[in-house]
Structures are given as structure tokens and as C-alpha cells.
Design a protein around this motif. Structure first.
Motif, PDB file in Angstrom:
ATOM      1  N   ILE A  71       5.274 -73.395  57.926  1.00 14.49           N
ATOM      2  CA  ILE A  71       5.309 -73.732  59.141  1.00 14.49           C
ATOM      3  C   ILE A  71       6.179 -72.924  59.420  1.00 14.49           C
ATOM      4  N   PRO A  72       7.915 -73.314  58.398  1.00 15.89           N
ATOM      5  CA  PRO A  72       9.046 -72.636  59.148  1.00 15.89           C
ATOM      6  C   PRO A  72       9.042 -70.727  59.150  1.00 15.89           C
ATOM      7  N   LEU A  73       8.597 -70.672  57.936  1.00 15.76           N
ATOM      8  CA  LEU A  73       8.105 -68.943  57.978  1.00 15.76           C
ATOM      9  C   LEU A  73       6.585 -68.196  59.194  1.00 15.76           C
ATOM     10  N   PHE A  74       5.926 -68.734  59.635  1.00 12.04           N
ATOM     11  CA  PHE A  74       4.996 -68.316  60.600  1.00 12.04           C
ATOM     12  C   PHE A  74       6.165 -68.245  61.786  1.00 12.04           C
ATOM     13  N   GLU A 114      12.724 -79.124  61.914  1.00 11.21           N
ATOM     14  CA  GLU A 114      13.578 -78.322  62.661  1.00 11.21           C
ATOM     15  C   GLU A 114      13.573 -76.858  62.772  1.00 11.21           C
ATOM     16  N   GLU A 115      12.634 -76.242  62.046  1.00  6.75           N
ATOM     17  CA  GLU A 115      12.416 -75.192  62.418  1.00  6.75           C
ATOM     18  C   GLU A 115      11.927 -74.762  63.510  1.00  6.75           C
ATOM     19  N   LEU A 116      10.853 -75.291  63.830  1.00  9.83           N
ATOM     20  CA  LEU A 116       9.637 -75.513  64.921  1.00  9.83           C
ATOM     21  C   LEU A 116      11.172 -75.433  65.771  1.00  9.83           C
ATOM     22  N   ARG A 117      11.777 -76.360  66.219  1.00 12.73           N
ATOM     23  CA  ARG A 117      12.691 -76.716  67.046  1.00 12.73           C
ATOM     24  C   ARG A 117      13.489 -75.159  67.156  1.00 12.73           C
TER      25      ARG A 117
END
Length: 142
Positions: free
Chosen positions: A70-73, A104-107
């Protein structure tokens, strides 16, 4: 009007041909690469491209298909800069069993696209969250 239609046709034809060629290259290189997959490299390149529905749809499809990273994409969607991705990212961030690092990455991606997410969440069960919380508490003691 006819000239515009011809230009649009060639533009769409060019983009379709280019994407098909890149897909074939990606399939070939995935067999030989280790670490970052060909599709990850491909999406990294697309994230810096000009806006188009085709590229947006590819990035969204890959984000949805690659929930193991998820963080990468999410980062690719943020880099691409198309605010239409906010709905997809918001749906992902609202999943109940999301990891803190993914959250955190999504936010970050949502905010980078002009959205916001401020619903309180409980990550006390997440080992990564506990490590970060513990290190922040240690910093306050110094």
C-alpha cells in the motif's frame, strides 16, 4: 473539427500502442528482475506522466491489486496528482484492520491530493505504532 478528431484519434492510438508495448516490456522484465517488480517500475514512470484517464485507471487498478504494498502504490497516486484518487485512498484508509504504516502513507497521499482524513483511529494493537509511540516518548524524556 475534422483535424481535431484526427489528432485525437492518433493521440489515443499512440497512447494505446505505447501502453501495450510497455506492458509487454514489463511482462518480460518481471521474469528477470529481483526486488522492485517491473510493474512497480512501470507505475513509478506513469506516476510522473501527463494526466490521462488511461494512466489514472492503470494506477488505480494496480493500487487495488497490490494491497501487499500500500505505501508504494499510494505514493504513486500521490505523485500522479489526480484528486480523483482520493475516493479510492479513503476507502482503503477506512478498512478496519489497516496497519499503522499503511494508514500513515494513505493519509499522506490523501493530503497530497488536497483531501483530508482526520477520523480518530486506535492502533494500540499495531507493533509498528507501539515502537513509534515508544520512541516519541523517549525523545520527550531527553
Amino acid at each position: 473539427l475534422a483535424e481535431s478528431a484526427v489528432k485525437d484519434y492518433y493521440k489515443k492510438s499512440y497512447v494505446t500502442t505505447l501502453l501495450n508495448s510497455v506492458r509487454r516490456i514489463v511482462e518480460f522484465t518481471e521474469q528477470f528482475q529481483r526486488g522492485m517488480t517491473g510493474i512497480e517500475r512501470f507505475c513509478e514512470i506513469l506516476a510522473g506522466a501527463s494526466k490521462s484517464d488511461e494512466i489514472f485507471n492503470i494506477l488505480i487498478a494496480e493500487f487495488n491489486a497490490r494491497q501487499d504494498n500500500i505505501p508504494l502504490f499510494a505514493g504513486y497516486l500521490a505523485k500522479y496528482g489526480d484528486e480523483r484518487a482520493i475516493d479510492t485512498l479513503t476507502s482503503a484508509i477506512e478498512k478496519e484492520k489497516i496497519k499503522y504504516a499503511d494508514f500513515e502513507e494513505l493519509r499522506f497521499a490523501i493530503e497530497a491530493l488536497g483531501g483530508e482524513y482526520d477520523k480518530p483511529r486506535d492502533f494500540s494493537h499495531d507493533k509498528f505504532f507501539e515502537k513509534i509511540k515508544g520512541s516519541k516518548n523517549d525523545e520527550h524524556l531527553s
